[in-house]
Design a protein around this motif. Sequence first.
Motif, PDB file in Angstrom:
ATOM      1  N   LEU A 284       0.827  -1.203   0.000  1.00  0.00           N
ATOM      2  CA  LEU A 284       0.000   0.000   0.000  1.00  0.00           C
ATOM      3  C   LEU A 284       0.867   1.262   0.000  1.00  0.00           C
ATOM      4  CD1 LEU A 284      -2.946  -0.839   2.433  1.00  0.00           C
ATOM      5  CD2 LEU A 284      -3.081  -0.414  -0.024  1.00  0.00           C
ATOM      6  N   MET A 285       1.978   1.206   0.735  1.00  0.00           N
ATOM      7  CA  MET A 285       2.890   2.351   0.732  1.00  0.00           C
ATOM      8  C   MET A 285       3.463   2.573  -0.663  1.00  0.00           C
ATOM      9  SD  MET A 285       6.484   3.007   2.778  1.00  0.00           S
ATOM     10  CE  MET A 285       7.421   2.024   1.586  1.00  0.00           C
ATOM     11  N   ARG A 286       3.853   1.493  -1.316  1.00  0.00           N
ATOM     12  CA  ARG A 286       4.428   1.638  -2.657  1.00  0.00           C
ATOM     13  C   ARG A 286       3.363   2.098  -3.653  1.00  0.00           C
ATOM     14  NH1 ARG A 286       6.940  -2.684  -0.462  1.00  0.00           N
ATOM     15  NH2 ARG A 286       5.610  -4.240  -1.473  1.00  0.00           N
ATOM     16  N   HIS A 287       2.125   1.650  -3.496  1.00  0.00           N
ATOM     17  CA  HIS A 287       1.054   2.146  -4.359  1.00  0.00           C
ATOM     18  C   HIS A 287       0.843   3.651  -4.127  1.00  0.00           C
ATOM     19  CE1 HIS A 287       0.407  -1.837  -5.627  1.00  0.00           C
ATOM     20  NE2 HIS A 287      -0.438  -2.227  -4.693  1.00  0.00           N
ATOM     21  N   ALA A 288       0.906   4.069  -2.868  1.00  0.00           N
ATOM     22  CA  ALA A 288       0.770   5.492  -2.561  1.00  0.00           C
ATOM     23  C   ALA A 288       1.882   6.296  -3.238  1.00  0.00           C
ATOM     24  CB  ALA A 288       0.799   5.718  -1.044  1.00  0.00           C
ATOM     25  N   ILE A 364      -1.090  16.126  -2.372  1.00  0.00           N
ATOM     26  CA  ILE A 364      -0.424  14.917  -1.871  1.00  0.00           C
ATOM     27  C   ILE A 364      -1.450  13.838  -1.559  1.00  0.00           C
ATOM     28  CG2 ILE A 364       0.867  13.981   0.095  1.00  0.00           C
ATOM     29  CD1 ILE A 364       2.412  16.670   0.120  1.00  0.00           C
ATOM     30  N   MET A 365      -2.510  14.197  -0.866  1.00  0.00           N
ATOM     31  CA  MET A 365      -3.520  13.201  -0.501  1.00  0.00           C
ATOM     32  C   MET A 365      -4.247  12.665  -1.729  1.00  0.00           C
ATOM     33  SD  MET A 365      -5.057  14.264   3.195  1.00  0.00           S
ATOM     34  CE  MET A 365      -5.970  15.664   2.607  1.00  0.00           C
ATOM     35  N   ALA A 366      -4.461  13.518  -2.735  1.00  0.00           N
ATOM     36  CA  ALA A 366      -5.086  13.046  -3.969  1.00  0.00           C
ATOM     37  C   ALA A 366      -4.199  12.014  -4.649  1.00  0.00           C
ATOM     38  CB  ALA A 366      -5.354  14.225  -4.904  1.00  0.00           C
ATOM     39  N   GLY A 367      -2.881  12.288  -4.696  1.00  0.00           N
ATOM     40  CA  GLY A 367      -1.957  11.332  -5.303  1.00  0.00           C
ATOM     41  C   GLY A 367      -1.912  10.018  -4.556  1.00  0.00           C
ATOM     42  N   VAL A 368      -1.885  10.086  -3.235  1.00  0.00           N
ATOM     43  CA  VAL A 368      -1.871   8.869  -2.412  1.00  0.00           C
ATOM     44  C   VAL A 368      -3.132   8.041  -2.651  1.00  0.00           C
ATOM     45  CG1 VAL A 368      -2.060   8.047  -0.029  1.00  0.00           C
ATOM     46  CG2 VAL A 368      -0.322   9.758  -0.628  1.00  0.00           C
ATOM     47  N   HIS A 369      -4.274   8.697  -2.608  1.00  0.00           N
ATOM     48  CA  HIS A 369      -5.546   8.001  -2.772  1.00  0.00           C
ATOM     49  C   HIS A 369      -5.654   7.371  -4.162  1.00  0.00           C
ATOM     50  CE1 HIS A 369     -10.063   7.805  -3.235  1.00  0.00           C
ATOM     51  NE2 HIS A 369      -9.914   7.250  -2.047  1.00  0.00           N
ATOM     52  N   TYR A 370      -5.257   8.131  -5.176  1.00  0.00           N
ATOM     53  CA  TYR A 370      -5.310   7.622  -6.546  1.00  0.00           C
ATOM     54  C   TYR A 370      -4.382   6.419  -6.712  1.00  0.00           C
ATOM     55  CZ  TYR A 370      -5.090   7.580 -11.652  1.00  0.00           C
ATOM     56  OH  TYR A 370      -5.139   7.208 -12.973  1.00  0.00           O
ATOM     57  N   GLY A 371      -3.198   6.486  -6.138  1.00  0.00           N
ATOM     58  CA  GLY A 371      -2.252   5.384  -6.251  1.00  0.00           C
ATOM     59  C   GLY A 371      -2.723   4.119  -5.572  1.00  0.00           C
ATOM     60  N   ARG A 373      -5.920   3.323  -4.826  1.00  0.00           N
ATOM     61  CA  ARG A 373      -7.110   2.810  -5.519  1.00  0.00           C
ATOM     62  C   ARG A 373      -6.756   2.085  -6.813  1.00  0.00           C
ATOM     63  NH1 ARG A 373     -12.822   5.914  -5.765  1.00  0.00           N
ATOM     64  NH2 ARG A 373     -13.575   5.229  -3.731  1.00  0.00           N
ATOM     65  N   ASN A 374      -5.730   2.558  -7.501  1.00  0.00           N
ATOM     66  CA  ASN A 374      -5.379   2.001  -8.808  1.00  0.00           C
ATOM     67  C   ASN A 374      -4.134   1.112  -8.761  1.00  0.00           C
ATOM     68  OD1 ASN A 374      -7.252   3.477 -10.950  1.00  0.00           O
ATOM     69  ND2 ASN A 374      -6.679   5.002  -9.418  1.00  0.00           N
ATOM     70  N   ARG A 375      -3.651   0.856  -7.538  1.00  0.00           N
ATOM     71  CA  ARG A 375      -2.523  -0.064  -7.327  1.00  0.00           C
ATOM     72  C   ARG A 375      -1.361   0.261  -8.281  1.00  0.00           C
ATOM     73  NH1 ARG A 375      -4.038  -4.421  -4.349  1.00  0.00           N
ATOM     74  NH2 ARG A 375      -2.401  -5.725  -5.251  1.00  0.00           N
ATOM     75  N   ILE A 376      -0.937   1.518  -8.260  1.00  0.00           N
ATOM     76  CA  ILE A 376       0.108   1.966  -9.174  1.00  0.00           C
ATOM     77  C   ILE A 376       1.484   1.551  -8.658  1.00  0.00           C
ATOM     78  CG2 ILE A 376       1.215   3.994 -10.198  1.00  0.00           C
ATOM     79  CD1 ILE A 376      -1.473   5.340 -10.244  1.00  0.00           C
ATOM     80  N   ASP A 377       2.248   0.930  -9.517  1.00  0.00           N
ATOM     81  CA  ASP A 377       3.602   0.486  -9.183  1.00  0.00           C
ATOM     82  C   ASP A 377       4.577   1.643  -9.402  1.00  0.00           C
ATOM     83  OD1 ASP A 377       6.028  -0.741  -8.835  1.00  0.00           O
ATOM     84  OD2 ASP A 377       5.808  -2.172 -10.483  1.00  0.00           O
ATOM     85  N   PRO A 378       5.339   2.045  -8.376  1.00  0.00           N
ATOM     86  CA  PRO A 378       6.260   3.174  -8.547  1.00  0.00           C
ATOM     87  C   PRO A 378       7.567   2.791  -9.218  1.00  0.00           C
ATOM     88  CG  PRO A 378       6.429   2.356  -6.313  1.00  0.00           C
ATOM     89  CD  PRO A 378       5.333   1.540  -6.989  1.00  0.00           C
ATOM     90  N   GLY A 379       7.764   1.497  -9.478  1.00  0.00           N
ATOM     91  CA  GLY A 379       9.053   1.055 -10.003  1.00  0.00           C
ATOM     92  C   GLY A 379      10.052   0.888  -8.870  1.00  0.00           C
ATOM     93  N   PRO A 380      11.281   0.496  -9.190  1.00  0.00           N
ATOM     94  CA  PRO A 380      12.281   0.256  -8.144  1.00  0.00           C
ATOM     95  C   PRO A 380      12.731   1.557  -7.488  1.00  0.00           C
ATOM     96  CG  PRO A 380      13.298   0.100 -10.306  1.00  0.00           C
ATOM     97  CD  PRO A 380      11.821   0.215 -10.534  1.00  0.00           C
TER      98      PRO A 380
END
Length: 450
Positions: A284-288, A364-371, A373-380
Amino acid sequence: MANLKKFLESNRDLEYVDILIPDLCNIFRGKRLPIADLNKLFVGEFQIPSSIMLLDITGEGSDPGGRGFSDGDPDVCVWPIKDTLVRIPWSDEPIGQVLGSLWELDGSPCSVDPRQVLNSVWQALVTDGLFPTVAFELEFYLVDADYPKTKQLRPPVLPGSKDRLHDTQVYSIRELEEISGFLGTVSKACVQQGIPLGAASAEYASGQYEINLHHTTDVLVAADQAMLMQRAVRAIAKKFDTLATFMAKPYKDSAGNGGHVHFGLQDESGLNIFDDGTERGTSLMRHAIGGLMHTLPEAMAFFAPNANSYRRFAPDMYVPVTPSWGYNNRSVALRVPGGDQSSRRIEHRVPGADVNPYLALAAIMAGVHYGIRNRIDPGPPSEGDEKRRAGLAFPATWELAFERLADAKVLPNYFGSDYVRLYRMTKEFEHNRFLREINPLELDWYLSPG
């Protein structure tokens, strides 16, 4: 009303109270009310035009989206913010202050009030069982009080001495001791306003300092306290015959002023959902982080809100220059600090100290929530000096930031598409006015070359 009565009984000598309404550019708008009229604020009888939320840094309005001249400049209602009515600690006159927020006359939130924008984004997280914990770290410079006359920007003469600050001693205790009177007065003033301060430090340039605010689970209070702390620092600096500036880049060759935000997230039971007992942290942290990286380009107009903001982004200044993340790495945009894993959090290092704290937190909170919800991978994660890696940079100029905001796909869903458009129009108006001015360097270079 009981708190108002108690306040008035304890401050019988007060003559006025300043109603403070933070605008889009971090300037407090409002009015000074005679103490006899203060009751009107607490019963919903105090009104002000909502167009004050859409002024540029100089106070000029551009009628963005027909808000101002075209619509007749209608009033909205101002309601006081709980627990912010206090006596102004540094004032030589008997004056109080209270924060206010804007509401439409029908009782709905005023959509152009940055505090209401932040609250709407916060509620999106709370609805999904996500509860933020946030804290600001704000850097500032003390500069010579004679700058308005001399136009020469330099460190101040130390209070009580004839010595001018000249060293760059990061984390120097001696420098803190030399301004201990100033810092102590700031601390006392903040305590009187209900603002708990954390550590203070000397930073990477002569006359530069940082003050940390305590973390809180109330994001509105976090932004309120950031605004009020800056107000206190500026006012008290004048008492010490110096000026305080939170400008992002006052000196060309010295470090800029950061406005870093620490962001953690808890579930309904109070557990840190970024912590899984390992140094890596949860998915969840990485998705955020993935969401923050994804939205960073369109959020730059909020993280870097004026022409000077973009001068801060330079190599070897402990400022990120790419959309990147990493563990315990100060060269990245999104840093996961080391230390106690139970306090696992993300440090957003992109905002400067000139940000609007309400809008920065909202982005910041919008980015966290969007990430999430959409399980976005930040890469390494990045390791070492991130600036030496080739990759996509985030918008490096005000103009590019406007372009990215105009094409934004995520933030309008959180801020409201109308607010994003009005914000951009207001800031583009400011940008165009800035470009119309002819500065001294322009004359030096082009008036008579050769």
